[in-house]
Scaffold this motif. Structure first.
Motif, short mmCIF file in Angstrom:
data_model
loop_
_atom_site.label_atom_id
_atom_site.label_comp_id
_atom_site.label_asym_id
_atom_site.label_seq_id
_atom_site.Cartn_x
_atom_site.Cartn_y
_atom_site.Cartn_z
N LYS A 8 -0.07 3.51 -8.36
CA LYS A 8 1.00 2.52 -8.37
C LYS A 8 1.92 2.69 -7.18
CE LYS A 8 4.55 0.72 -11.52
NZ LYS A 8 5.09 0.86 -12.90
N CYS A 9 2.19 1.58 -6.51
CA CYS A 9 3.13 1.60 -5.38
C CYS A 9 4.53 1.84 -5.92
CB CYS A 9 3.06 0.29 -4.61
SG CYS A 9 4.30 0.13 -3.31
N CYS A 51 -0.15 0.10 0.10
CA CYS A 51 -0.02 -1.03 -0.82
C CYS A 51 -0.41 -2.32 -0.10
CB CYS A 51 1.42 -1.14 -1.34
SG CYS A 51 1.66 -2.54 -2.44
N ASN A 52 -1.37 -3.03 -0.66
CA ASN A 52 -1.81 -4.29 -0.05
C ASN A 52 -0.77 -5.39 -0.19
OD1 ASN A 52 -4.39 -3.34 0.76
ND2 ASN A 52 -5.15 -3.60 -1.33
N ASP A 53 0.12 -5.27 -1.19
CA ASP A 53 1.10 -6.32 -1.44
C ASP A 53 2.35 -6.21 -0.57
OD1 ASP A 53 -0.44 -7.69 -3.27
OD2 ASP A 53 0.34 -6.60 -5.00
N SER A 83 3.22 -2.39 -7.60
CA SER A 83 1.90 -2.99 -7.63
C SER A 83 0.81 -1.91 -7.70
CB SER A 83 1.68 -3.84 -6.37
OG SER A 83 0.33 -4.23 -6.25
N TYR A 84 -0.27 -2.24 -8.38
CA TYR A 84 -1.45 -1.38 -8.39
C TYR A 84 -2.50 -1.87 -7.39
CZ TYR A 84 -0.06 1.38 -12.47
OH TYR A 84 0.59 2.26 -13.32
N ASN A 85 -2.14 -2.89 -6.64
CA ASN A 85 -3.06 -3.40 -5.62
C ASN A 85 -2.93 -2.50 -4.39
OD1 ASN A 85 -4.71 -4.90 -3.95
ND2 ASN A 85 -3.24 -6.56 -3.64
N THR A 86 -3.44 -1.29 -4.54
CA THR A 86 -3.30 -0.27 -3.51
C THR A 86 -4.66 0.33 -3.15
OG1 THR A 86 -2.95 1.49 -5.13
CG2 THR A 86 -1.00 0.31 -4.34
N TRP A 97 -0.14 -5.28 -14.37
CA TRP A 97 0.39 -3.98 -13.96
C TRP A 97 0.99 -3.24 -15.16
CZ3 TRP A 97 -2.65 -4.72 -10.57
CH2 TRP A 97 -2.49 -5.38 -9.36
#
Length: 262
Positions: free
Chosen positions: A243-244, A226-228, A249-252, A201
């Motif tokens: 970015k969340c 956001c997946n996280d 997190s960038y897992n979005t 990240w």
């Protein structure tokens, strides 16, 4: 010559027979097809129609020392040999390699390996886990009673080592390694990150700072999920990633198209 004592008779042939799955001094007769196999795994791997044997249905075994077929029991009724130093009458299971630390878990309903003293049974997840995970894992209802999301083998009684992910879902350890080797870092089931992604990240932060968007897009915003952390928020759109603002997190994933603020 003196006759062999009871201990010698029981131990005769130990670790000298079996298959790639187990060392044992007996074979089983499969109740489903009436054929003889070294173990249930040998049966499941060899049957063309891929039907599987139910371990609890095995009624007869064949001693490989004297070739006597008989009801399930630990000691051969004919020659007196131990057909398996570890024996479970519930699972119809034999194994001479007692160093595996076999134990029968009543809650799982099957035999496990690794030593009873090293494992606890998680009632919600529905399986035995290492004590290292006690109060340190996310519980998912019956998380082990499903197929590995990579190879699709049933995990609950798999012979392969399994891993509990941060999200609580499970998969084979080798499958997880293979997934990470292909730069896939999200759980295939819930899409949460499976490892610490903070370094990645930070690298994305740097790439975004160095990559200016075209002027028409610099003020555009997008709604993301956001997946996280499951947070939903509106952020500036960038082609590299979103970015969340809650967990960084960038897992979005975008849940709306980029729009110019009114």
């Amino acid at each position: 010559m003196d006759a062999p004592n009871d201990d010698a008779r029981l131990g005769f042939g130990k670790m000298g027979y079996g298959c790639k799955h187990y060392k044992r001094r007996c074979k089983i007769r499969a109740p489903c097809c009436n054929e003889i196999f070294c173990c249930r795994h040998c049966h499941n791997e060899s049957t063309k129609d891929r039907h599987e044997i139910c371990r609890f249905d095995v009624q007869t075994v064949i001693c490989v020392i004297c070739d006597t077929e008989q009801p399930v029991a630990q000691v051969c009724s004919n020659c007196g040999v131990n057909m398996g130093d570890y024996f479970c009458v519930v699972c119809r299971f034999y194994d001479d390699d007692v160093d595996k630390g076999h134990y029968h878990c009543e809650d799982c309903g099957i035999c496990r390996v690794g030593g009873r003293e090293n494992f606890f049974h998680c009632q919600k997840c529905g399986s035995c886990y290492s004590f290292g995970l006690l109060n340190k894992h996310s519980c998912v209802e019956n998380s082990m009673r499903h197929h590995c999301s990579i190879c699709y083998e049933y995990l609950f009684d798999s012979l392969e080592e399994t891993t509990v992910l941060k999200c609580g879902h499970t998969m084979h350890s080798d499958c997880l390694s293979e997934m990470l080797n292909h730069d896939k870092y999200c759980c295939p089931i819930c899409s949460k990150s499976v490892i610490d992604m903070s370094k990645i990240w930070r690298k994305m932060d740097e790439e975004i700072e160095e990559t200016a968007m075209p002027e028409d897009y610099r003020t555009r915003k997008v709604w993301i999920l956001c997946n996280d952390c499951n947070d939903t928020t509106e952020v500036l759109y960038h082609i590299i990633g979103q970015k969340c603002s809650h967990c960084q997190s960038y897992n979005t994933r975008m849940i709306s198209p980029p729009t110019v603020p009114q």
